[in-house]
Design an enzyme around this catalytic site. Structure first.
Site, PDB file in Angstrom:
ATOM      1  N   SER A 294      -3.410   2.236   0.378  1.00 43.43           N
ATOM      2  CA  SER A 294      -3.782   3.614   0.688  1.00 43.43           C
ATOM      3  C   SER A 294      -4.547   4.223  -0.494  1.00 43.43           C
ATOM      4  O   SER A 294      -5.527   3.627  -0.970  1.00 43.43           O
ATOM      5  CB  SER A 294      -2.518   4.408   1.034  1.00 43.43           C
ATOM      6  OG  SER A 294      -2.839   5.648   1.581  1.00 43.43           O
TER       7      SER A 294
ATOM      8  N   ASP B 169      -2.586   1.135  12.282  1.00 42.25           N
ATOM      9  CA  ASP B 169      -2.829   2.181  11.290  1.00 42.25           C
ATOM     10  C   ASP B 169      -3.990   3.047  11.781  1.00 42.25           C
ATOM     11  O   ASP B 169      -5.134   2.606  11.786  1.00 42.25           O
ATOM     12  CB  ASP B 169      -3.171   1.531   9.947  1.00 42.25           C
ATOM     13  CG  ASP B 169      -3.379   2.552   8.835  1.00 42.25           C
ATOM     14  OD1 ASP B 169      -3.397   3.767   9.116  1.00 42.25           O
ATOM     15  OD2 ASP B 169      -3.519   2.120   7.677  1.00 42.25           O
TER      16      ASP B 169
ATOM     17  N   HIS C 227       0.279   3.255   9.357  1.00 36.36           N
ATOM     18  CA  HIS C 227      -0.139   3.225   7.955  1.00 36.36           C
ATOM     19  C   HIS C 227       1.004   2.790   7.040  1.00 36.36           C
ATOM     20  O   HIS C 227       0.791   2.100   6.040  1.00 36.36           O
ATOM     21  CB  HIS C 227      -0.640   4.621   7.565  1.00 36.36           C
ATOM     22  CG  HIS C 227      -1.268   4.691   6.222  1.00 36.36           C
ATOM     23  ND1 HIS C 227      -2.376   3.949   5.876  1.00 36.36           N
ATOM     24  CD2 HIS C 227      -0.940   5.401   5.104  1.00 36.36           C
ATOM     25  CE1 HIS C 227      -2.712   4.220   4.619  1.00 36.36           C
ATOM     26  NE2 HIS C 227      -1.858   5.093   4.129  1.00 36.36           N
TER      27      HIS C 227
END
Lengths: 379, 379
Positions: free
Chosen positions: A150, A315, A348
């Site tokens: 991320s 995600d 995610h």
């Protein structure tokens, strides 16, 4: 096996750090942790970069806080995918965060008061520069790998652009070369919830003895929705009712409400509101192609690392498509790239969770990195 | 051609309306509008049901407010898809809303004070019952069609289940047979933003001369994100900066921020916070299969209408998959169903927008409905 008891360390940097916003941070500290042992030629160091709400505490537990397990403890440890029997792993709390490195809660030496909202809006590139100074002080000229998921993946990517000679491998998981309008929109909702909470007091809430709890709570709730997949939420919570019946009021009806409110409440007790604001800005601003007329391929032209990229099918925050963009830009530069799109249901958040294929992918990649190091050592 | 000047009407209902929560609304008014002319055998009436923030004002403008165009004016009017030269169209403001029908801002006859948060949490089924009483008073025994998009589509669907003999056609657009955990999660974020705004005052903000503007603003911002598609937002706003440069602060950087904050600000000036709370609850609670052990097919077994369903490819709030669930349940009951999945870029909002294929679909469907009516009239 978990790495067991670990201890954070603090390093003081008296030299000013120039920032992307044109100012400089005069004096600062970085909180960090290390796991494993740096080898003689200092070639086995791996820097692990953290995302929005994480910290330097990547693995292990603290002597006085045995429940506080590092956020990537499933990934990093003896015999784990990133094996601390082989690698020397470093986690650094980023500037502006709220877990020990200099941030909005700290005293601004120029005023004698907490920085609050006046803490500079630092960027991914500023963090990387700060991390590079830490590496210098530790005597590490080149990382075996810089790795993150991320926002952490953005830092790894920035390393490959800004310090191309200082990393052999760049591991970018569940990340993106830039946020979309929708990503920015969600971040701005979160920021507006905090900024308009009367307890925010223009960022000077410390002096008022309060925290903008309601704003932080809503910010975390909306963020959390984007970390989970629709399917995963349906599977875990569906339309389950806490009491089995509709309440016809505004308390808790559905389990998903109870879960999200709990997450929001918990977050609001430990996370700093000014940190939330500035880290979401760092996310929004990250866009290495911006200085190259939007051409990501040009932005990556100077990179020298080998790359591992991974994304997760469910995600929807940073979808596989964003990772594929990166892969294409790297391939167009003839970089060596491995890419895996992992079929995982957890959205995610999958980058933080156990998944056999994911963990094996990383394990095998780091075995390759290790083999390279071992070959050079013996050469 | 627009229908031109229209006038809302108010109807008073002195008989108590039993509600799904077990209580009753003692006395209430409904605000409504009609367009076109009811034919002699009262067979050409179409009820148009509204979604979260809309009203009875479906088409046309007001004499004293010529900019206030009805929310489905592109769909309803002389020569339009729902042709008011042929059909008698009715729009009704739902109970609990804030545009004229009895709602939280109105005086509770039992206390002499505004209902506020004590206004009953009404449901889709309660609205349908209230609409049915209005139809009775207008002498309409059977609608040619009941139609709605999103939450309006839920009302149309509920009509087909609750009053199977009272509609010939049921038109359900961009809707779903029930909200997912993710849908509920977004609604709860919006509610929490309102409920925790200090200016909400437990729902009695009217007495304090304030409105929970900040909460409503955040609620609308998060809602608005779910109405647009990721692609559409990327196309319209992308990463465009208002000033061309990063501001390194918490004002407006990106155009998408400016747009969303503007939408939030505007909404907070005209929409009632208690209404927002209860309408999102009506959305969450809608689940006709619930009384049938989750079996949607059984829930629809008593329906008699013919159905038109439409969904939009980029709608991620109520995706085409949800409409397909409905189609399957209807087909399993051997109902006559037309279904169109329209390739449109505008996400959930597409149901309100002009799109040639969408408007043609509705036009042709209503031509068929009209042909049936005309045939029976001449029979």
């Amino acid at each position: 096996m978990s790495i067991g008891i670990v201890s954070p360390q603090l390093m003081h940097f008296p030299e000013p750090l120039p920032l992307k916003n044109g100012t400089a941070l005069a004096d600062y500290v970085l909180m960090y942790e290390t796991y494993g042992t740096l080898n003689a030629d200092k070639s086995n160091a791996v820097l692990v970069c953290h995302a929005l709400n994480a910290s330097h505490h990547v693995a292990g537990v603290y002597q006085d806080d045995p429940d506080n397990v590092g956020w990537w403890d499933n990934m990093v440890g003896p015999g784990k995918s990133l094996d601390t029997d082989k690698f020397f792993v470093i986690g650094v709390n980023n500037l502006g965060s709220c877990f020990g490195s200099t941030g909005p809660m700290h005293t601004n030496p120029a005023t004698g008061k907490p920085y609050g909202a006046s803490f500079p809006v630092v960027t991914v590139e500023d963090w990387v520069n700060a991390q590079a100074r830490l590496a210098d002080r530790l005597g590490i000229a080149q990382f075996a790998a810089v790795m993150g998921g991320s926002l952490g993946g953005m830092q790894a990517l920035a390393w490959s652009i800004m310090y191309p000679d200082c990393l052999r491998h760049c591991v970018v998981i569940a990340s993106t070369p830039k946020l979309s309008a929708q990503n920015i929109a969600f971040n701005d909702v979160a920021r507006q919830a905090i900024l308009t909470d009367p307890d925010y007091h223009g960022g000077d809430f410390y002096a008022h003895g309060v925290v903008p709890k309601n704003g932080l709570r809503v910010a975390r709730m909306v963020g959390h929705i984007t970390y989970l997949s629709d399917d995963d939420m349906a599977e875990k919570f569906g339309r389950d009712l806490r009491s089995g019946e509709y309440q016809f009021g505004y308390g808790v009806d559905f389990e998903i409400e109870s879960y999200l409110r709990y997450q929001g409440d918990k977050f609001s007790t430990y996370f700093d509101a000014n940190t939330y604001l500035l880290i979401t800005k760092a996310l929004d601003y990250f866009d290495p192609a911006r200085d190259f007329g939007g051409d990501l391929s040009k932005a990556l032209a100077g990179t020298k690392a080998q790359f591992l990229l991974a994304s997760f099918t469910t995600d929807w925050r940073f979808s596989p498509e964003r990772s594929r963009e990166l892969v294409q830009a790297l391939v167009s530069n003839k970089r060596r790239v491995s890419y895996a799109e992992i079929d995982a249901p957890h959205g995610h958040d999958a980058f933080l969770l156990d998944d056999a294929r994911y963990m094996t992918l990383l394990r095998e990649y780091y075995q390759r990195v290790w083999a390279e190091i071992a070959m050079e050592e013996s050469a």
